[in-house]
Structures are given as C-alpha cells and as structure tokens.
Motif scaffolding. Sequence first.
Motif, short mmCIF file in Angstrom:
data_model
loop_
_atom_site.label_atom_id
_atom_site.label_comp_id
_atom_site.label_asym_id
_atom_site.label_seq_id
_atom_site.Cartn_x
_atom_site.Cartn_y
_atom_site.Cartn_z
N GLN A 198 9.58 18.56 0.27
CA GLN A 198 7.89 17.73 -0.42
C GLN A 198 7.99 16.06 0.38
O GLN A 198 8.22 15.94 -0.33
N ARG A 199 6.19 16.22 0.21
CA ARG A 199 6.38 15.05 0.67
C ARG A 199 6.14 14.35 -0.49
O ARG A 199 5.00 15.01 -1.71
N THR A 200 6.03 13.45 -0.02
CA THR A 200 5.84 11.82 -1.52
C THR A 200 5.13 10.75 -1.22
O THR A 200 5.24 10.15 -0.20
N ALA A 201 4.24 10.37 -1.91
CA ALA A 201 3.38 9.13 -1.69
C ALA A 201 4.30 7.89 -2.73
O ALA A 201 4.73 8.17 -3.99
N ILE A 202 5.13 6.82 -2.10
CA ILE A 202 5.54 6.20 -3.06
C ILE A 202 5.24 4.72 -1.57
O ILE A 202 4.38 4.33 -0.25
N PRO A 203 5.35 3.54 -2.45
CA PRO A 203 5.01 2.59 -1.99
C PRO A 203 5.37 1.71 0.03
O PRO A 203 6.89 2.48 -0.16
N LEU A 204 4.85 1.34 0.85
CA LEU A 204 5.21 1.15 1.98
C LEU A 204 6.34 0.58 1.97
O LEU A 204 7.48 0.85 2.99
N GLN A 212 1.02 -1.51 -0.23
CA GLN A 212 0.16 0.03 0.17
C GLN A 212 0.62 1.26 -0.34
O GLN A 212 2.13 1.61 0.24
N SER A 213 -0.30 2.48 -0.18
CA SER A 213 0.81 4.13 -0.30
C SER A 213 0.92 4.78 0.72
O SER A 213 -0.16 4.22 1.67
N ILE A 214 1.79 5.33 0.86
CA ILE A 214 2.18 5.84 2.17
C ILE A 214 2.98 7.05 2.45
O ILE A 214 3.76 7.14 1.14
N THR A 215 3.23 8.10 2.37
CA THR A 215 3.55 9.63 2.19
C THR A 215 4.54 9.95 3.45
O THR A 215 4.29 9.47 4.14
N ILE A 216 5.95 10.11 2.93
CA ILE A 216 6.83 9.98 3.32
C ILE A 216 7.68 11.58 3.31
O ILE A 216 7.14 12.19 2.67
N ILE A 217 8.49 12.45 3.61
CA ILE A 217 9.04 13.43 4.04
C ILE A 217 10.83 12.87 3.25
O ILE A 217 11.32 12.63 4.87
N PRO A 218 11.27 12.87 2.04
CA PRO A 218 11.97 12.51 1.90
C PRO A 218 13.31 13.18 1.72
O PRO A 218 13.17 14.54 2.68
N ARG A 219 14.73 13.29 3.15
CA ARG A 219 15.33 14.00 3.17
C ARG A 219 16.64 14.19 2.30
O ARG A 219 17.44 15.53 2.46
N GLN A 220 16.50 13.20 1.04
CA GLN A 220 17.53 13.03 0.33
C GLN A 220 17.24 13.71 -1.47
O GLN A 220 15.65 13.33 -1.16
N ARG A 221 17.35 14.47 -2.14
CA ARG A 221 17.60 13.90 -3.72
C ARG A 221 17.50 12.67 -4.29
O ARG A 221 17.91 12.40 -3.54
N LEU A 222 16.23 12.53 -5.22
CA LEU A 222 16.60 11.42 -6.16
C LEU A 222 15.42 11.78 -7.30
O LEU A 222 14.64 11.94 -7.46
N ASP A 223 16.52 10.99 -8.65
CA ASP A 223 16.05 11.04 -9.39
C ASP A 223 14.23 9.77 -9.08
O ASP A 223 14.06 8.84 -9.44
N ARG A 279 17.37 7.55 5.02
CA ARG A 279 16.85 8.50 4.33
C ARG A 279 15.56 9.44 3.98
O ARG A 279 15.50 10.11 3.14
N CYS A 280 14.83 9.25 4.67
CA CYS A 280 13.61 10.06 4.88
C CYS A 280 12.43 10.12 6.36
O CYS A 280 13.31 9.05 7.01
N ASN A 281 11.74 10.56 6.47
CA ASN A 281 10.97 10.40 7.57
C ASN A 281 9.58 10.23 7.13
O ASN A 281 8.69 10.59 6.01
N ILE A 282 8.84 9.39 7.90
CA ILE A 282 7.26 8.96 7.17
C ILE A 282 6.55 9.76 8.30
O ILE A 282 5.92 10.29 8.91
N VAL A 283 5.33 10.30 7.34
CA VAL A 283 4.15 10.78 7.68
C VAL A 283 2.97 9.34 8.18
O VAL A 283 2.47 8.44 7.16
N PRO A 284 2.81 9.53 9.54
CA PRO A 284 1.61 8.19 9.94
C PRO A 284 0.75 8.54 8.97
O PRO A 284 -0.26 9.70 8.70
N PRO A 285 -0.19 7.61 8.33
CA PRO A 285 -1.93 7.25 7.91
C PRO A 285 -2.68 8.37 9.01
O PRO A 285 -2.11 8.34 9.96
N PRO A 286 -3.68 8.79 8.41
CA PRO A 286 -4.35 9.31 9.10
C PRO A 286 -5.24 8.79 10.43
O PRO A 286 -5.75 9.55 11.57
N TRP A 287 -5.67 7.73 9.96
CA TRP A 287 -6.57 6.91 11.06
C TRP A 287 -5.21 6.39 12.30
O TRP A 287 -6.13 5.57 13.27
#
Lengths: 181, 200
Positions: free
Chosen positions: B51-57, B24-35, B68-76
């Motif tokens: 910027q926040r991005t949505a990537i697979p868990l 499933q998909s989850i939002t993260i706050i990346p700490r580094q650039r990546l193509d 390399r990132c911080n995870i944003v907890p899902p709203p529930w």
Amino acid sequence: MSYYDIDAILTDAQKVPCTFEITIPGLGYLEGNSNTDIKQGTRVELPLWLAEMLGVSQRLGTEQNVVTLDLPPALAPRVQNALKANPCTVDLRSLASHYYSLGERILGLLEEDELVDILSETFKKRAAEIADHAHNPQGVISSGGEFLKGLDENERQLFKISHESAKAIRAFLSDRSNTKK
Amino acid sequence: MNNNNHSANGPLTPAEVAFLCEAQSITIIPRQRLDGLDLIGGYIPPFHPPQRTAIPLWLALLLKRQRRCNIVPPPWLSAPNIERILKIETENQNFFCPDLPYRWLETAELLLEACPDDLGGDDGELRVLLRGLREVRQGKVREGLGKLEATYLQMNNLGLLEITEVRGFAKGVVDGLRKIGASIEVELVLGWMMMMMIFR
C-alpha cells in the motif's frame, strides 16, 4: 553609516575642495605655510568629515559658514558627461575609492539634481555588467580585467557576493551529479 | 558541506535550502511492514506493503537508501511535463511558468540523486530537460536583474533555490540605489510637508 564601519571611515577621509569665507588666524599650515593665517577666499582640500562640519557651521552658531564646499573633481561635470555617455568604461576607482559613498554625502550637502540621476543610472548599468562578469569568470587577463580593476568599494563587494553565490549554487548542483549511485 | 559561507547568500546556503525542502511530503511504496511512528515532527503512518503511504521526504530518502521502499515521483516530475513547461518557458520571455512548485529545483535534484530508477526509467532525459529548464529561467532572471530599481523588483513564480542565488546581489544593488536616491527622498518629503502647511 555606522560609527565603526570601515567603509564609512574611509569615505569620510576623502578630500573635498573648500573655499574659506573668513580669515582664521593660525591655520596657515593647512596650506603649507605654517605660522600664518588662512585668508578669506583661499581654496584648500579638506577631508569630508571636516569640510562637512565647517560647511554647515552656520546652523551651529557661527555668523556664516566657515567654508563653502565645491564639487570634488571626482564628480566634476567632465566626469558626469563621461558617465552619461558610457558608464562601464569609466575607471571609478581612480577617481575615488568609495565613489558612490562620496556621491551620497555630496548630494546631501550640495544642490545637484542631475547628479542623482546620473549616479543611479551609472550604478544600475555597472551592476548589470558586474552580474555578467560574476557568472562568467574571465579572470583579470582579458578585457574583463580592465572593468573589474576600475570598480569602487561598493561594486567590489557586490561582485564578491554575486560571485560567491554563483559558486555556491554551482558547487551544490555538481555535488549532486557527482554522487550519482 | 564545510563551506558554510553565510555572508554571500544571507541566511540560506544551497545546502540549507535542500535540507529545508526535505520537510515536504511524498508518497512511497514500502517494501517492509513497519508500525506507526509517533515522532515530534508528526505521525508516520504504519506501512502495509504494497500500500502506498505518504511520509516526509527526508524519511523517504533514508528508507530508499536502505532499500526499504520505492519512491513514487511527484506528479510534476515527469519528462513529458517538464518538456511542456520548458516549451512554455521558452515561448514566454516575460514570465516564469507558475506550474512549477516552489521547491522544484532542490526536490528534483534530491530525487534524481536518490532514486533515479523510480523516476519512470528515463532519468537521463529528465536530467537534460531539467538542466535546460534551469538555464532558460536563469537567463530570464539575469535579464530581470538588469531592470532593478530602488523600490521593488517583482519576479513571480521563481523557485526558492533560484531566489537564494540572486538574493545577495539583488540586495546589494537595491540598497545602493536607495542610498543614492536618499537625498532626493528627503527633499520630496520636506516639499510635501511645506505644501501641506501652505495650502491647509
């Protein structure tokens, strides 16, 4: 039931009381007296696979059924009443190791309306007990052990499945909390 | 896990359920650039921190482990929400709260293990609440199992891991009841057919 299924084979081996309707020469050894005939009206305990075939032989071409089947002692009215009263205390394993399978086969051969309900209710109540035991393992020592020893084959497999899945979930969850960083 | 005992739970062990929920998909706050990454499973968008991005868990967990990132907890998954759901569950003995997503238990466990610091700082309380929620629901499941019949059993809004827990047992009981009642079913069908022929 499949041909190679061990439980099906063992079910077939369970004995059922039968009464011979005709005289058959030469089968006296079934009663213990070799070299005599089986007289009409003799009661013998035959294994289910044989009893079933002989009991429906009329359909297969003989004049009348070679034997008439009776209820095995494991399903006698006395046992039925005990099951109606308190299913969880009856020791099914001592009555028949494949109790429910035997019941199914007998229900297919004899007319016993109440027995279906009794068996269903018994199964349901005992299944609930099994679920309880599987989740809270108490071991064979305490009072739980008596019940567990009296389970027939189907129930034993049910217990194993439910115990295994409970164990797997517990292991999974505790694995998670053990690898906290 | 080396203990992949499939006979108990049917096709799914708890570890496999956890693996499946990583899709499933989850939002993260990346700490580094990546193509951007063009993977077979899907396209991973480029990272422009913060910027926040949505990537697979699964990818999120991997990156988090490498810091390399911080995870944003899902709203529930927040303490007040879980507390609210726990209250609804305890008050209603007959149903399961529909607000929990299908994979709540396994997702919560994975996130608690990987990123307790990202979950709003109160992860201890969250753990306790989640355990409590699980126990309340488990009690209800067990009660529901006591009412199993040969035809069907309906328990709405159970999570996948909870279903896996009872699948083997429920299957056995329903099967057994069906076999016991099979002789009656045949009689019913035959009786029906005879009636239809007589009263045609």
